[in-house]
Design an enzyme around this catalytic site. Sequence first.
Site, mmCIF file in Angstrom:
data_model
loop_
_atom_site.group_PDB
_atom_site.id
_atom_site.type_symbol
_atom_site.label_atom_id
_atom_site.label_comp_id
_atom_site.label_asym_id
_atom_site.label_seq_id
_atom_site.Cartn_x
_atom_site.Cartn_y
_atom_site.Cartn_z
ATOM 1 N N LYS A 77 2.306 -3.276 7.348
ATOM 2 C CA LYS A 77 2.525 -3.485 5.913
ATOM 3 C C LYS A 77 3.967 -3.124 5.533
ATOM 4 O O LYS A 77 4.593 -3.795 4.719
ATOM 5 C CB LYS A 77 1.550 -2.633 5.089
ATOM 6 N N TYR A 113 -1.561 -0.325 11.221
ATOM 7 C CA TYR A 113 -1.786 -0.993 9.924
ATOM 8 C C TYR A 113 -0.619 -0.740 8.974
ATOM 9 O O TYR A 113 -0.005 -1.674 8.459
ATOM 10 C CB TYR A 113 -3.103 -0.516 9.291
ATOM 11 N N THR A 132 0.831 -1.209 0.000
ATOM 12 C CA THR A 132 0.000 0.000 0.000
ATOM 13 C C THR A 132 0.864 1.257 0.000
ATOM 14 O O THR A 132 1.986 1.249 0.535
ATOM 15 C CB THR A 132 -0.908 0.000 1.245
ATOM 16 N N ASP A 133 0.303 2.349 -0.529
ATOM 17 C CA ASP A 133 1.028 3.634 -0.473
ATOM 18 C C ASP A 133 1.141 4.157 0.960
ATOM 19 O O ASP A 133 1.935 5.050 1.230
ATOM 20 C CB ASP A 133 0.356 4.678 -1.383
ATOM 21 N N GLU A 134 0.338 3.582 1.888
ATOM 22 C CA GLU A 134 0.380 4.086 3.273
ATOM 23 C C GLU A 134 1.723 3.834 3.936
ATOM 24 O O GLU A 134 2.033 4.442 4.958
ATOM 25 C CB GLU A 134 -0.739 3.453 4.114
HETATM 26 P P1 NAD Z 1 -10.080 -6.862 2.832
HETATM 27 O O1 NAD Z 1 -9.996 -6.555 4.294
HETATM 28 O O2 NAD Z 1 -11.324 -6.543 2.083
HETATM 29 O O3 NAD Z 1 -9.775 -8.416 2.587
HETATM 30 C C1 NAD Z 1 -8.759 -9.107 3.257
HETATM 31 C C2 NAD Z 1 -8.977 -10.600 3.020
HETATM 32 O O4 NAD Z 1 -7.892 -11.303 3.656
HETATM 33 C C3 NAD Z 1 -10.271 -11.149 3.640
HETATM 34 O O5 NAD Z 1 -10.912 -12.020 2.734
HETATM 35 C C4 NAD Z 1 -9.786 -11.917 4.871
HETATM 36 O O6 NAD Z 1 -10.629 -12.995 5.235
HETATM 37 C C5 NAD Z 1 -8.422 -12.401 4.404
HETATM 38 N N1 NAD Z 1 -7.490 -12.689 5.510
HETATM 39 C C6 NAD Z 1 -7.232 -11.920 6.597
HETATM 40 N N2 NAD Z 1 -6.335 -12.527 7.396
HETATM 41 C C7 NAD Z 1 -5.986 -13.688 6.784
HETATM 42 C C8 NAD Z 1 -5.078 -14.739 7.103
HETATM 43 N N3 NAD Z 1 -4.353 -14.719 8.226
HETATM 44 N N4 NAD Z 1 -4.964 -15.780 6.250
HETATM 45 C C9 NAD Z 1 -5.719 -15.835 5.105
HETATM 46 N N5 NAD Z 1 -6.601 -14.871 4.772
HETATM 47 C C10 NAD Z 1 -6.734 -13.804 5.586
HETATM 48 O O7 NAD Z 1 -8.825 -6.129 2.191
HETATM 49 P P2 NAD Z 1 -8.672 -5.432 0.761
HETATM 50 O O8 NAD Z 1 -9.132 -4.034 0.851
HETATM 51 O O9 NAD Z 1 -9.206 -6.338 -0.269
HETATM 52 O O10 NAD Z 1 -7.068 -5.376 0.655
HETATM 53 C C11 NAD Z 1 -6.346 -6.477 0.101
HETATM 54 C C12 NAD Z 1 -4.861 -6.149 0.132
HETATM 55 O O11 NAD Z 1 -4.611 -4.957 -0.616
HETATM 56 C C13 NAD Z 1 -4.318 -5.886 1.538
HETATM 57 O O12 NAD Z 1 -3.049 -6.478 1.622
HETATM 58 C C14 NAD Z 1 -4.222 -4.372 1.618
HETATM 59 O O13 NAD Z 1 -3.177 -3.979 2.485
HETATM 60 C C15 NAD Z 1 -3.896 -4.019 0.180
HETATM 61 N N6 NAD Z 1 -4.349 -2.696 -0.285
HETATM 62 C C16 NAD Z 1 -5.633 -2.284 -0.093
HETATM 63 C C17 NAD Z 1 -6.052 -1.043 -0.607
HETATM 64 C C18 NAD Z 1 -7.477 -0.571 -0.440
HETATM 65 O O14 NAD Z 1 -7.776 0.572 -0.797
HETATM 66 N N7 NAD Z 1 -8.399 -1.373 0.057
HETATM 67 C C19 NAD Z 1 -5.140 -0.242 -1.281
HETATM 68 C C20 NAD Z 1 -3.816 -0.681 -1.448
HETATM 69 C C21 NAD Z 1 -3.446 -1.919 -0.955
HETATM 70 O O1 DAU Z 2 -4.040 4.125 0.559
HETATM 71 C C1 DAU Z 2 -4.298 2.755 0.547
HETATM 72 C C2 DAU Z 2 -5.082 2.380 1.779
HETATM 73 O O2 DAU Z 2 -6.375 2.932 1.626
HETATM 74 C C3 DAU Z 2 -5.155 0.879 2.023
HETATM 75 O O3 DAU Z 2 -3.866 0.401 2.296
HETATM 76 C C4 DAU Z 2 -6.081 0.542 3.187
HETATM 77 O O4 DAU Z 2 -6.230 -0.855 3.307
HETATM 78 C C5 DAU Z 2 -7.428 1.175 2.930
HETATM 79 O O5 DAU Z 2 -8.271 0.955 4.036
HETATM 80 C C6 DAU Z 2 -7.286 2.670 2.679
HETATM 81 O O6 DAU Z 2 -6.860 3.373 3.869
HETATM 82 P P1 DAU Z 2 -7.498 4.787 4.293
HETATM 83 O O7 DAU Z 2 -7.343 4.941 5.749
HETATM 84 O O8 DAU Z 2 -6.998 5.871 3.416
HETATM 85 O O9 DAU Z 2 -9.035 4.490 3.874
HETATM 86 P P2 DAU Z 2 -10.430 4.755 4.606
HETATM 87 O O10 DAU Z 2 -11.505 4.380 3.643
HETATM 88 O O11 DAU Z 2 -10.474 4.161 5.976
HETATM 89 O O12 DAU Z 2 -10.421 6.331 4.770
HETATM 90 C C7 DAU Z 2 -10.286 7.194 3.638
HETATM 91 C C8 DAU Z 2 -10.281 8.637 4.148
HETATM 92 O O13 DAU Z 2 -11.573 8.937 4.702
HETATM 93 C C9 DAU Z 2 -9.295 8.898 5.281
HETATM 94 O O14 DAU Z 2 -8.794 10.220 5.174
HETATM 95 C C10 DAU Z 2 -10.140 8.767 6.548
HETATM 96 C C11 DAU Z 2 -11.487 9.309 6.080
HETATM 97 N N1 DAU Z 2 -12.686 8.729 6.763
HETATM 98 C C12 DAU Z 2 -12.801 7.376 6.820
HETATM 99 C C13 DAU Z 2 -13.896 6.772 7.424
HETATM 100 C C14 DAU Z 2 -14.010 5.283 7.528
HETATM 101 C C15 DAU Z 2 -13.662 9.565 7.262
HETATM 102 O O15 DAU Z 2 -13.562 10.811 7.182
HETATM 103 N N2 DAU Z 2 -14.771 8.982 7.857
HETATM 104 C C16 DAU Z 2 -14.905 7.637 7.982
HETATM 105 O O16 DAU Z 2 -15.914 7.173 8.582
#
Ligand code: NAD
Ligand code: DAU
Length: 337
Positions: free
Chosen positions: A155, A151, A126-128
């Site tokens: 990562k 988190y 992730t970019d985080e």
């Molecule tokens: P998500 O939380 O929707 O899904 C995570 C999945 O992993 C779930 O199906 C969960 O059951 C499974 N899981 C959790 N722990 C596990 C374990 N110990 N063994 C096997 N499976 C397990 O997450 P997402 O948003 O789909 O993100 C997927 C990946 O992409 C993550 O690694 C996250 O860091 C990365 N990512 C997410 C975003 C975003 O915006 N959501 C952006 C950049 C990177």
């Molecule tokens: O940048 C990639 C990341 O993006 C991934 O690695 C993470 O898995 C994914 O959860 C996401 O992280 P963020 O913290 O950026 O996403 P989130 O949707 O939780 O929040 C997006 C923005 O919105 C952030 O500035 C926090 C704000 N927010 C979020 C929630 C849930 C609110 O203002 N209100 C809310 O209730």
Amino acid sequence: MDSKRILVTGGCGFIGSNFIHHMRASFPHRIVNLDKLTYAGNLENLKGIDDQPGYSFVRGDIAETSDLESIFDKGVDLVINFAAESHVDRSIIDPDAFVKTNIYGTYRLLEQARKSGIEKFLQVSTDEVYGSLGTTGKFREDTAMAPNSPYSASKASADMLVMAYHKTFGLPVCITRCSNNYGPYQFPEKLIPLLITNAMEGRDLPIYGDGMNVRDWIHVKDHCAAIAIVAEKGKAGEIYNIGAENERTNMEIVELILEIMGKPRELIKYVKDRPGHDRRYAIDNTKIRDQLGFEITVPFKTGMEETIRWYVENRPWWERIKTGEYLQYYHRWYGQR
Ligand code: NAD
Ligand code: DAU
């Protein structure tokens, strides 16, 4: 492309399930999906795929050697590690599972891949990991990691292990670091599906702090296409940033959702800020574009309209989620804000 056996971990989550849909539609590869089915994993996300030849599901944990051995014993060409605890707010409430899955789980997977031998290990990061930007600049692949939440720290730790396995043991790894995703099947704890589903229910739309934090939003389809490109063409030992050059403040996001849904501004509720809240993320995606030919295909407004339509048409999907454990989490996190 030759048919490969791909281990997708976390394939029942948001991005993993979209990735499996993408791969099944485009490539002949066999896919094994290893997922623990935590609160975020949902077998419904793979309806229509689950009984196809060439696809199999294993319920298991990336941190459990025996779960991994039984899969690797049958041969794995490519590992794509999506499995993670992924929500920043939950990592503030309790970091434990983040350390176990994101760090220790990735380590176990690397060990198994090293012992068994594979063509490529792709870590979905992730970019985080880069931390927070000021008003200017963008994250490049050589930007130093400076994570701010449990988190993102977990990562970043995983990324360091992945790179160490390349440098020390020669494991062919790639790391992708993507910005914020949106699209179908996203768990309604994340900003965009939370706002859409709360608006549909007539509930408050919680915005942290002043609402001026910036994220670079990418449609999950484009993220999945980028991962497929890195899986095929990415060079071992390389990191690839993925972003859409689509920076938006959280206020812009909530206003767009209200406009598309025809809902009133009065639903917006400013709430106490997230501790350690990163101010701005922005991705420089020159490397993946120039070296691997990646292009963004989904315009943001179209992607948001389609996403809102998906949540409107799939109400039973998210209504089943917004019960039990979800409500406990919601009241604990938002109840005092
Ligand atoms: P998500 O939380 O929707 O899904 C995570 C999945 O992993 C779930 O199906 C969960 O059951 C499974 N899981 C959790 N722990 C596990 C374990 N110990 N063994 C096997 N499976 C397990 O997450 P997402 O948003 O789909 O993100 C997927 C990946 O992409 C993550 O690694 C996250 O860091 C990365 N990512 C997410 C975003 C975003 O915006 N959501 C952006 C950049 C990177
Ligand atoms: O940048 C990639 C990341 O993006 C991934 O690695 C993470 O898995 C994914 O959860 C996401 O992280 P963020 O913290 O950026 O996403 P989130 O949707 O939780 O929040 C997006 C923005 O919105 C952030 O500035 C926090 C704000 N927010 C979020 C929630 C849930 C609110 O203002 N209100 C809310 O209730």
